[in-house]
Scaffold this active site. Structure first.
Site, PDB file in Angstrom:
ATOM      1  N   LYS A  57       0.837  -1.195   0.000  1.00 57.94           N
ATOM      2  CA  LYS A  57       0.000   0.000   0.000  1.00 57.94           C
ATOM      3  C   LYS A  57       0.876   1.250   0.000  1.00 57.94           C
ATOM      4  CE  LYS A  57      -3.578   0.230   2.719  1.00 57.94           C
ATOM      5  NZ  LYS A  57      -4.307   0.219   3.985  1.00 57.94           N
ATOM      6  N   ARG A 109      -2.305   3.233   9.089  1.00 52.60           N
ATOM      7  CA  ARG A 109      -2.706   1.965   8.480  1.00 52.60           C
ATOM      8  C   ARG A 109      -1.528   1.022   8.302  1.00 52.60           C
ATOM      9  NH1 ARG A 109      -7.612   2.614   4.986  1.00 52.60           N
ATOM     10  NH2 ARG A 109      -8.131   4.834   4.980  1.00 52.60           N
ATOM     11  N   GLY A 164      -7.241  -6.844   4.969  1.00 54.35           N
ATOM     12  CA  GLY A 164      -8.105  -6.887   6.143  1.00 54.35           C
ATOM     13  C   GLY A 164      -7.546  -7.660   7.309  1.00 54.35           C
ATOM     14  N   MET A 191      -4.799  -6.929   9.131  1.00 58.83           N
ATOM     15  CA  MET A 191      -4.178  -6.142  10.194  1.00 58.83           C
ATOM     16  C   MET A 191      -4.990  -4.881  10.473  1.00 58.83           C
ATOM     17  SD  MET A 191      -0.312  -6.889   9.121  1.00 58.83           S
ATOM     18  CE  MET A 191      -0.782  -6.496   7.465  1.00 58.83           C
ATOM     19  N   ARG A 235      -4.200  -0.927  -5.963  1.00 62.44           N
ATOM     20  CA  ARG A 235      -3.538  -2.233  -5.859  1.00 62.44           C
ATOM     21  C   ARG A 235      -4.012  -3.107  -7.001  1.00 62.44           C
ATOM     22  NH1 ARG A 235      -6.753  -4.232  -0.424  1.00 62.44           N
ATOM     23  NH2 ARG A 235      -8.834  -4.066  -1.309  1.00 62.44           N
ATOM     24  N   HIS A 251     -10.299 -42.495  -0.697  1.00 61.08           N
ATOM     25  CA  HIS A 251     -10.663 -43.178  -1.933  1.00 61.08           C
ATOM     26  C   HIS A 251     -11.640 -42.340  -2.750  1.00 61.08           C
ATOM     27  CE1 HIS A 251     -13.134 -45.960  -4.378  1.00 61.08           C
ATOM     28  NE2 HIS A 251     -11.952 -46.511  -4.628  1.00 61.08           N
ATOM     29  N   SER A 275       8.372 -43.772 -14.007  1.00 66.94           N
ATOM     30  CA  SER A 275       7.285 -42.872 -13.661  1.00 66.94           C
ATOM     31  C   SER A 275       7.225 -42.831 -12.147  1.00 66.94           C
ATOM     32  CB  SER A 275       5.972 -43.374 -14.247  1.00 66.94           C
ATOM     33  OG  SER A 275       4.930 -42.500 -13.874  1.00 66.94           O
ATOM     34  N   CYS A 306       3.341 -39.671 -12.042  1.00 66.49           N
ATOM     35  CA  CYS A 306       1.918 -39.924 -12.195  1.00 66.49           C
ATOM     36  C   CYS A 306       1.185 -39.921 -10.863  1.00 66.49           C
ATOM     37  CB  CYS A 306       1.680 -41.230 -12.945  1.00 66.49           C
ATOM     38  SG  CYS A 306       2.312 -42.682 -12.071  1.00 66.49           S
ATOM     39  N   TYR A 325       7.916 -35.398 -18.198  1.00 59.66           N
ATOM     40  CA  TYR A 325       6.487 -35.120 -18.235  1.00 59.66           C
ATOM     41  C   TYR A 325       5.847 -35.273 -16.858  1.00 59.66           C
ATOM     42  CZ  TYR A 325       5.534 -40.183 -18.128  1.00 59.66           C
ATOM     43  OH  TYR A 325       5.453 -41.501 -17.765  1.00 59.66           O
TER      44      TYR A 325
END
Lengths: 882, 882
Positions: A25, A94, A103, A105, A342, A458, A766, A833, A853
């Site tokens: 700020k 501030r 918001g 602080m 901002r 699961h 993999s 994977c 990959y």
């Protein structure tokens, strides 16, 4: 070292580059001042003082003289005096950290008011009520923020006194009290502060100022601020700066006002000014909601000049910061002041559109644009969502286990789900927890809701894999399967009732809610194209069915990185054969059942190969322990016993013998293939026959056969020779040869540690980071729910290691595995994977580690593409988003 | 390169140093020849030809001429001719590998006989029956060894024909047949060979020789030879040499004979000649058992000269080889020939005594002596044993899970065992499998027998820990708890029946067998003293009770490396309190129960500290998941519900919620202490109060508090601060300070990988290689029984990784952990407390890895001391032992 930085009158000590010192700020206030934008003057106290202050609980000695100088400068610029009886200088104090923590602080307004200066303000504004109301607000805020006065119960003593007075006077708002009442209220507040905290409200504005500065520093360590930092991976040592700024007032009459404006629409990204304002009001009036603000477009009518200025300044700031701005402004007696600017938080859609538009506007490069969108946010563009403004009847909130929203009728078992789902009816499968037996029901349902289980249960894993919305571990739901209903917070939901599931927020909503359809759109496509241009990692999908595979290709997958063949085993009409195979008493019995599975598996693979049309398809050989396929309840066991013609007791005994103490570490993966090579043979035969079938049709095909859970090179070698021999047989029989690769999962620490030996025969690796995380950390994904949340809360683990890869532990093994593997075979193809393949921070690691990959669930493919591009571009700056 | 080595006439091409080329037997024949010892002449074909032959299935071309030369040399030395019609040269063709594989490979005797030479042998020996019997034996052996003629069913066709003939002639031995019959039998054998194998028996001695040489090479790869190599960790590439040696005959009359002699008693080690001989006989007569050999001592009477020569040569060979010799000899017409000498296999007692005696005799150095005893063998000196000559009624054989023999009455539950055992009655606890609930019964029993579970099952691990004999996984036993009996191979054993358990061999024996008491003796003590002098590793014991601790000290333990506090929890009168603690609804309830446990734990620790008298005592904080302490059956749950006053359903539900999918990877170890710090507090308080109590009595005390299952440095830090704070409180209250160390288990891959961070606060590491093996290999000790045996059989894993450390995987992590830990703290104390701490090959690794100590079960302490010394001496040569 300079610790106090003045800005005002078109000149500023600081700039936007000095965020680390001035906070976000503050830096922007300095920058705006430099740009000639009207900003009330003020000064910033460096954030570098915050940590030392919090440690020592005192401000450095020389700060006093620096602030005195800055206040003097401020007095000179404004023509007012701090504590002055005629033209008092009033300021806001501030917080403002180098990273955005909106918001989190504290803020104090109207500082400088006391029994003397309030009179001056009353005179100056010709509005005593306004002056005393400001004084009242300041006193209350000061008591709360500086002296820590908090409400012991619902209503604070200050609020109680205020409400009493308003009731007595029959008014609704404080400002409607008469000035004398307000003055009296101020005294009451001061008394309450003294009674409750033992502290005396300071009349001396200097004393007020020092108290406020220290309070803002202290507010860095409020609980909510610490929690926010933890959640957003912000270090505790950063600290906040303190901005002391001359007050301006939007409630000085009809030529005054206040508002907020976005330089583009933060929901849609449309490049038009967006926001609202309130004439003759202060910011708090907007917050209080007692008056309805007007849209920015309405400003043209009443303040055309101001609107023009805002538009002009907005454009200037956007060009300057190269980002959409969120601007707070106040008009004091016809003069526009910007109080803050901002980077605007924005929706996923807006983020994508703005990034793409700004390239067209030559504000950003393509690389910049790719770096501007948070990959995780993309998910929202790919699933139906619930309009956030819609009022909904939330029954309970569980874990947002798989994103997207879905509407359907409640069912309580997989068979019903499968049956009714197949008829096209939208159903939602509600279970205490799911197990592999429920797979066909999950496939057919719109969404899944479970009472138990975490983000990696699961239900959660499968739902993400197949792209179904899922709310998991919703403890407030109590499933009563016997009565086919569930109880939730005292309400009953029965089978057939409609509910809505929001897998992105974890909400379970009563009734059927209208959903917003997903709309990735042209901007999304453009952004993805750029991402593909810059990324080094290839992106594949984990997919088990042709439908999954087709969706994966749609989302840009370049191959299948993991096809879990066992998922195919769970489908109706197959599980029975699988069970027969498992309970067979000898090799002949197993071979017989396998012979019936062969054509089914072959059919699956044909479908996959066709869908992937020449892209590589990695097929993992059977992985889970066999007992996972067997029935659990006596009733199911009885049914199976009848089907296959063995005694109930015998079968139950057999199943109990197969049961394992630690199935994760048991007889599974290649251990199955080594003890039952006939299973491997059948799967290999199905793969290569399918490959020949598809090749016969002139479609390219590139199978990659993957052996799971290898810990010893010899395990891989044995399985490899079975697969190779089978391939040769099929090729000989079919009279054609299909190119294929034969590789392994690296998912045990020992595999990573002996990767040089495994790479002697394996053609690709993999990394199975799910299991590698479980073994490296000694942490069962299914059981960790009991303590992992506490671990994250205590800061023992920064993140859930099943979501974001644990770099120091698991990551070290991944690096070792890659190094050793490539020492043996520099061209070794290496991918991942595990679920981490769709997590942006993990993807950055995999990029750095030199993988070829990543593979993730189809819906996360775009996320992975973007994250991979950002990892490759590296310098992608962080942007804050909705 | 020379591949054929001649010896004879006091000269030899080879020597004892050339074992790798000549094999053990060959090298010693050459060496004896060099020493002037009468050895029949011959030559050795190098073992280096074995592998190439097995690969290519043909002998190298130049071998033919080398062998021709050697045969010519042999003919010249013996004055005989191969195939000669007057003085035929007959030879034996024997295998002999560089490592001892007794009886594993093939031998052919009397080679060179055919229809012509047999007549010469008959004339020369004046014993046609002997000559034709030799021919018959040769033909049969040749058919079997060279042509692979094997019995399809019980009786081979050759044996059938032979038996027929003997029956017809009414004789018992072949030699009693008349020469014509024997001659006919030879022709029958030749015919059978041709009928069964299609091969023709070669009359040409050269053809015989080449066939025999190849057959000996091939016998390297017989099934039994391969199995033996696997079991004894012998590489497949080593190969066997072939020894071709001139035949001598002990059956040439009363001045001939054959025998075996040991230079010292192989059972007791006593330094007197030991063995037996048979006049007028060949080796086979001894094997056939039709005549009873006489003890060597009887030789003085009939052949005093030969006895003197044997004694003299034995002494010479012992001095030369510096080891007890096992010598085969033949006397042919008054002339002594030694046919073989080798290091004698010997009992544990003999091994120890010989090693110690030979130091006194200046044959060995102390270092040599320490290297001469197989550490694993020592175990037999420390437990009661069953005389191997005793005839016993073996009911079944299971896994030899914990050594020693024990006799007792059968009981089927832990409570009965505890009750009757406490009364001094010897009982043997028989269970399907044990669980922690059975601990008190195991403590009171003489031995444990289980139907299920492997070498590392609960029963096995606990039994070894507390030094009880145990036979585990005895599948032939079927426990019928309901009827309090077990069925085994069709027989019933009821409660109260006597049985005997041999935990060293796995035998379960009917009735009560007289046991041989353990007798380590003075030689053992001497050897241990030398071992202690040379070893670098300190040796501690894993011990949970004062009795264990006292035994450990007796066996030479220098401290306790692992006290599992949870074992104390299972004792009667405690488990109830523990359960109350676990099911408590809140902190207050837990604290109340913990308060009752505190004095009990304190008492345990006081006992331990006293027993260890100043030696370090490592106490591990609570490790197992809480559900392990809870009852499993409905009946037990009901009882607990009544005791603590909660509903049965509620309690059962609570227990089911606590149940874990993978308890090994679940809520246990320090994860318990972090979620329930009050448990850590109680344990720390008990430790430090006990330490103060003992110190108050003037006894030195050195507690080392150990945090289990740490994966993240922060976990350790949190637990450490709880322990330290508690220590300070106790010290302040008691007005004294006790030195202590605070360290951690390294038992997760992540702990090893981040050991540098953990070492910032931890003062010692103790590698928990049991769990580290489970996680690194992804292998549950409880479940691996289903495939691990196959893995060892297939050669995928060389050893059971829970017995001998997996160097490449687990070992790599251990090395990483040590390196990283010492990078942070070069003085970090590092030990190991897994079961590997008592395994000699693993101990060698721990020594090489630079650990400070190993800890093992008390009975293995001497083994560890010896193994540690051998590791330090490194060059300790391998000796073959009984």
């Amino acid at each position: 070292m300079q610790t106090v930085f003045f800005f005002g009158n078109g000149q500023a000590d600081g700039s936007a580059q000095m965020k680390d010192v001035l906070g976000g700020k503050g830096a922007n206030l300095h920058e705006m001042t430099r740009l000639g934008i009207p900003v009330p003057p003020g000064f910033t106290i460096s954030a570098t003082l915050c940590s030392p202050y919090l440690r020592e609980r005192r401000l450095p000695d020389d700060l006093r003289s620096d602030v005195t100088t800055a206040v003097a400068q401020l007095e000179s610029v404004t023509g007012r005096d701090l504590g002055g009886a005629e033209a008092p200088l009033l300021v806001s104090v501030r917080s403002g950290a180098p990273v955005s923590m909106p918001g989190m602080m504290d803020t104090i307004l109207n500082l400088g008011l006391n029994d003397t200066t309030v009179e001056a303000l009353a005179a100056q504004s010709a509005n005593p009520a306004f002056a005393y109301d400001s004084y009242r607000r300041f006193a209350q805020m000061y008591g709360e923020v500086v002296f820590g006065l908090t409400a012991a119960n619902e209503e604070s003593p200050i609020e109680h006194a205020t409400e009493e007075l308003k009731r007595l006077r029959g008014v609704e708002r404080e400002i409607d009290l008469d000035p004398a009442d307000l003055a009296e209220l101020v005294q009451t507040i001061k008394r309450v502060i003294h009674d409750e905290t033992g502290k005396v409200f300071p009349d001396d504005p200097w004393e007020q100022l020092w108290g406020a500065v220290e309070a803002v520093f202290r507010s860095w360590n409020t609980k909510r601020a610490m929690a926010y930092r933890r959640a957003h991976h912000i270090g505790d040592a950063v600290g906040t700066a303190v901005n002391v700024v001359a007050m301006v007032y939007g409630n000085m009459g009809e030529d005054s006002g206040t508002g907020v404006v976005f330089t583009r629409n933060p929901s849609t990204g449309e490049p038009t000014l967006f926001g609202e304002f309130l004439p003759n009001a202060q910011g708090e009036d907007v917050v209080a909601g007692t008056r309805t603000p007007e849209p920015i477009s309405a400003m043209t009518k009443i303040w055309p000049g101001i609107e023009g200025q805002l538009r002009e300044m907005g454009r200037m700031l956007e060009r300057h910061f190269r980002d959409v701005q969120d601007i707070e402004f106040t008009v004091e007696r016809g003069k526009l002041y910007l109080l803050q600017t901002r980077g605007a938080k924005r929706s996923a859609q807006a983020a994508v559109r703005v990034a793409v538009d700004m390239v067209a506007e030559a504000l950003l490069s393509e690389q910049d644009a790719v770096g501007r969108v948070d990959p995780d946010q993309l998910e929202r563009l790919l699933h139906p969502t619930i309009d956030p403004d819609l009022e909904v009847d939330v029954l309970a909130t569980g874990l947002p286990a798989s994103p997207g929203a879905a509407v359907g009728r409640v069912v309580f078992d997989a068979d019903t789900a499968a049956e009714r789902g197949a008829d096209g009816e939208p159903v939602i499968l509600v279970r205490r927890e799911t197990n592999p037996d429920d797979f066909h029901g999950m496939l057919a349902a719109e969404a899944i809701l479970t009472e138990r289980g975490g983000m990696t249960s699961h239900a959660a894993v499968v739902a993400r894999g197949i792209g179904k919305a899922c709310v998991a571990g919703c403890k407030e739901v109590h499933v009563d399967e016997a009565h086919r209903r569930f109880e939730v917070n005292g309400r009953m939901v029965a089978e057939d009732d409609w509910i809505t599931i929001d897998g992105s927020s974890g909400r379970v909503i009563a009734g059927s809610v209208t959903l917003t359809a997903p709309a990735p759109g042209e901007h999304f496509e453009q952004l993805m194209q750029w991402a593909d241009k810059f990324r080094m990692l290839r992106v594949r999908a984990n997919a088990d069915t042709p439908a999954d595979a087709a969706r994966a290709v749609e989302f840009g997958a370049e191959g299948i990185g993991l096809c879990r063949t066992e998922h195919m085993f769970f489908e109706e009409g197959r599980i029975e054969i699988v069970r027969e195979m498992i309970v067979a008493k000898n090799l002949a019995g197993r071979r017989k059942a396998l012979g019936r599975l062969l054509p089914i598996q072959r059919g699956d693979f044909v479908g996959l190969f066709r869908a992937m049309d020449g892209r590589p398809v990695t097929i993992r050989l059977l992985d889970p322990p066999l007992h996972e396929f067997l029935p659990k309840t006596d009733e199911e066991i009885k049914r199976l016993a009848d089907t296959i013609g063995v005694g109930f007791e015998e079968l139950r005994n057999f199943i109990s013998v197969l049961t394992e103490v630690n199935p994760m570490l048991g007889h599974r993966g290649c251990r199955l293939g080594i003890t039952f090579p006939e299973i491997t043979e059948m799967q290999a035969e199905a793969i290569f026959e399918a490959a020949c079938d598809v090749a016969d049709d002139g479609i390219e095909v590139m199978p990659e056969v993957m052996v799971p859970l290898v810990g010893f090179a010899e395990e891989f070698d044995r399985q490899a020779s079975v697969v190779r021999a089978t391939a040769e047989q099929v090729f000989a029989r079919r009279g054609r040869h299909v190119e294929y690769l034969l590789g392994t999962m690296i998912e045990l620490p020992r595999a990573a540690l002996t990767a040089d030996k495994i790479a002697e025969t394996a053609e690709f690796f993999s990394f199975g980071t799910n299991d590698l995380t479980q073994t490296t950390l000694g942490l069962s994904r299914d059981d960790a729910g009991r303590f992992l949340p506490a671990y994250v809360e205590f800061g023992i683990i920064p993140d859930n290691p099943f979501q974001t890869i644990d770099r120091d532990g698991v990551g070290a093994l991944v690096e070792t595995g890659i190094r050793l593997g490539r020492e043996t075979n520099p061209k070794l193809k290496i991918g991942i994977c595990g679920e981490h393949g769709g997590d942006p921070r993990s993807i950055r690691f995999f990029h750095e580690a030199g993988m070829n990959y990543v593979s993730c669930s189809p819906f996360r493919v775009p996320i992975a593409r973007l994250a991979a591009a950002q990892a490759a571009l590296k310098d992608a700056p962080a942007v804050s988003q909705v």
